[in-house]
Design a protein around this motif. Structure first.
Motif, short mmCIF file in Angstrom:
data_model
loop_
_atom_site.label_atom_id
_atom_site.label_comp_id
_atom_site.label_asym_id
_atom_site.label_seq_id
_atom_site.Cartn_x
_atom_site.Cartn_y
_atom_site.Cartn_z
N LEU A 192 4.54 72.48 79.55
CA LEU A 192 5.27 71.33 79.03
C LEU A 192 6.74 71.68 78.80
O LEU A 192 7.63 70.87 79.09
CB LEU A 192 4.64 70.87 77.72
CG LEU A 192 3.26 70.21 77.83
CD1 LEU A 192 2.72 69.87 76.45
CD2 LEU A 192 3.35 68.94 78.67
N LEU A 193 7.00 72.89 78.30
CA LEU A 193 8.38 73.31 78.10
C LEU A 193 9.13 73.43 79.42
O LEU A 193 10.30 73.06 79.53
CB LEU A 193 8.41 74.65 77.35
CG LEU A 193 8.04 74.61 75.87
CD1 LEU A 193 7.92 76.02 75.32
CD2 LEU A 193 9.08 73.83 75.09
N ILE A 194 8.45 73.93 80.44
CA ILE A 194 9.09 74.06 81.76
C ILE A 194 9.42 72.68 82.32
O ILE A 194 10.51 72.46 82.87
CB ILE A 194 8.17 74.84 82.72
CG1 ILE A 194 8.02 76.29 82.24
CG2 ILE A 194 8.71 74.81 84.13
CD1 ILE A 194 7.01 77.09 83.04
N ILE A 195 8.49 71.73 82.16
CA ILE A 195 8.73 70.38 82.66
C ILE A 195 9.89 69.72 81.91
O ILE A 195 10.79 69.12 82.52
CB ILE A 195 7.46 69.53 82.53
CG1 ILE A 195 6.36 70.09 83.45
CG2 ILE A 195 7.74 68.07 82.87
CD1 ILE A 195 5.01 69.46 83.24
N GLU A 201 18.37 69.47 78.94
CA GLU A 201 18.78 70.84 78.58
C GLU A 201 18.29 71.14 77.17
O GLU A 201 18.68 70.48 76.21
CB GLU A 201 20.30 70.98 78.64
CG GLU A 201 20.77 72.39 78.31
CD GLU A 201 22.27 72.51 78.34
OE1 GLU A 201 22.78 73.61 78.11
OE2 GLU A 201 22.95 71.48 78.58
N PRO A 202 17.42 72.15 77.01
CA PRO A 202 16.89 72.45 75.68
C PRO A 202 18.01 72.91 74.74
O PRO A 202 18.93 73.61 75.14
CB PRO A 202 15.89 73.57 75.95
CG PRO A 202 15.61 73.54 77.41
CD PRO A 202 16.86 73.03 78.05
N ILE A 210 9.74 70.14 69.98
CA ILE A 210 8.64 70.44 70.90
C ILE A 210 7.66 71.42 70.25
O ILE A 210 6.43 71.23 70.33
CB ILE A 210 9.19 71.00 72.22
CG1 ILE A 210 10.01 69.93 72.94
CG2 ILE A 210 8.05 71.48 73.12
CD1 ILE A 210 10.77 70.47 74.13
N MET A 211 8.18 72.46 69.61
CA MET A 211 7.30 73.44 68.98
C MET A 211 6.56 72.84 67.79
O MET A 211 5.43 73.23 67.50
CB MET A 211 8.10 74.66 68.54
CG MET A 211 8.74 75.45 69.68
SD MET A 211 7.55 75.88 70.98
CE MET A 211 6.34 76.80 70.05
N ILE A 283 12.21 84.35 78.67
CA ILE A 283 11.83 83.85 79.99
C ILE A 283 12.77 82.75 80.49
O ILE A 283 12.57 82.22 81.58
CB ILE A 283 10.38 83.33 79.99
CG1 ILE A 283 10.22 82.16 79.03
CG2 ILE A 283 9.41 84.45 79.64
CD1 ILE A 283 8.82 81.56 79.02
N GLY A 284 13.79 82.40 79.67
CA GLY A 284 14.80 81.46 80.13
C GLY A 284 14.53 80.01 79.82
O GLY A 284 15.19 79.13 80.39
#
Length: 343
Positions: A192-195, A201-202, A210-211, A283-284
């Motif tokens: 979900l974070l990747i999507i 832009e986070p 999200i967390m 992990i970016g």
């Protein structure tokens, strides 16, 4: 000052008796308070400037270059030799912070290619973009702790409320909530974070929201069990018989008992929140590029094995931070444990 209740006094005494946790709390608070004033400790803007008989504080206010004899109305670059010369020409002086670099300041005067080793100018060296490692570690510590504290606070509020509703009402409400939690906890958070990272832009608040969607479940089981146990106690039945509302019973009579178990989990939830942010940055998929991040510093250490000061600095900061929080959590757990008695 109102004296403490005997039970709270005993808990405080037990906490102080755990010397490792007690001193860890003071060490952590001292480090955190120092990092809260990171702009005063590590910054590429002077603390005070005396120019032409006037005093200026660039750390707190923005001044154009024309204020110090420059030609442009844009913000002054206080590291520019021309600006320094203009200030000193009028008999002025500049008071710099202890570390004259912010977390995003690039040192263009390096004698070797970046990442450069520790020097008297950059005490812990620079990263692969020429930014001061010590400054980034200070800012990274602050943002990691603040993120963890805010996430722990909001997730605790949501988790305690959900567990209280489940445990107090039970029956169908508890059954439906449990099935929902089983489904919700099975969602792949990383995917979900990747999507979402590919859509927006986070940033700090995006990551926090999200967390929070998934971290609130940590306390539900503990609070639910306490409410299930206490809802049939005699004092709860008596309150119902007297017509006391369910909200009042939950908040005033059962919640204080449930908070004993909840408080002991909070330092460990804080630890997990900080670790999650660090992993996402590594992990970016965490904070935006360029942000002061311990995870990003770890990633740089992995990518630049010839510069061990990068990985060692990030590892040391994380190890000290997480160890202190674990020791504090153990002390809090012992303080609230009625079976523990220290002398």
């Amino acid at each position: 000052m109102k004296p403490l209740k005997p039970m709270n006094a005993r808990r405080l005494e037990n906490f102080r008796a755990n010397r490792r946790g007690y001193f860890s709390l003071w060490i952590f608070l001292c480090i955190f308070l120092v990092t809260l004033f990171a702009e005063v400790i590590a910054n590429d803007k002077p603390l005070v400037i005396q120019h032409d008989g006037e005093f200026y504080s660039p750390v707190f206010m923005t001044y154009p270059e024309t204020t110090f004899g420059g030609d442009f109305p844009t913000e002054a670059d206080y590291r520019d030799p021309f600006i320094i010369e203009q200030i000193e020409a009028t008999g002025g002086w500049i008071l710099w912070p202890l570390i004259p670099y912010a977390h995003d300041t690039i040192n263009f005067n390096l004698n070797v290619p970046a990442p450069s080793p520790p020097t008297t100018d950059n005490w812990l060296g620079t990263d692969d973009q020429g930014r001061d490692v010590l400054a980034r570690a200070i800012y990274g510590f602050r943002i990691s702790v603040l993120f963890g504290l805010v996430l722990t606070l909001f997730s605790s509020i949501v988790g305690v409320a959900a567990g209280a509703v489940q445990g107090y009402f039970g029956g169908t409400t508890d059954l439906l909530f449990q099935r929902f939690i089983e489904i919700w906890s099975g969602l792949p958070v990383l995917f979900l974070l990747i999507i979402l990272a590919s859509i927006v832009e986070p940033n700090f608040w995006w990551l926090l929201g999200i967390m929070l969607l998934f971290s609130w479940m940590a306390l539900v089981g503990v609070v639910r069990a306490e409410f299930l146990r206490a809802r049939n106690f005699d004092y709860v039945r008596a309150a119902r018989a007297l017509g006391v509302s369910d909200i009042t019973i939950m908040y005033r009579h059962i919640l204080p008992n449930a908070m004993v178990a909840t408080v002991t989990f909070l330092p460990f939830i804080l630890n997990g929140s900080i670790t999650t942010l660090t992993a996402l940055d590594f992990i970016g998929f965490g904070l935006p590029p360029g942000s002061a991040s311990l995870g990003e510093l770890l990633n740089q250490g992995k990518a630049n094995m010839q510069a061990p000061w990068l990985g060692l600095t990030a590892f040391s900061v994380l190890a000290i931070m997480l160890s202190l929080l674990i020791f504090i959590g153990e002390a809090v757990r012992d303080a609230f444990d009625p079976r523990k008695t220290f002398r």
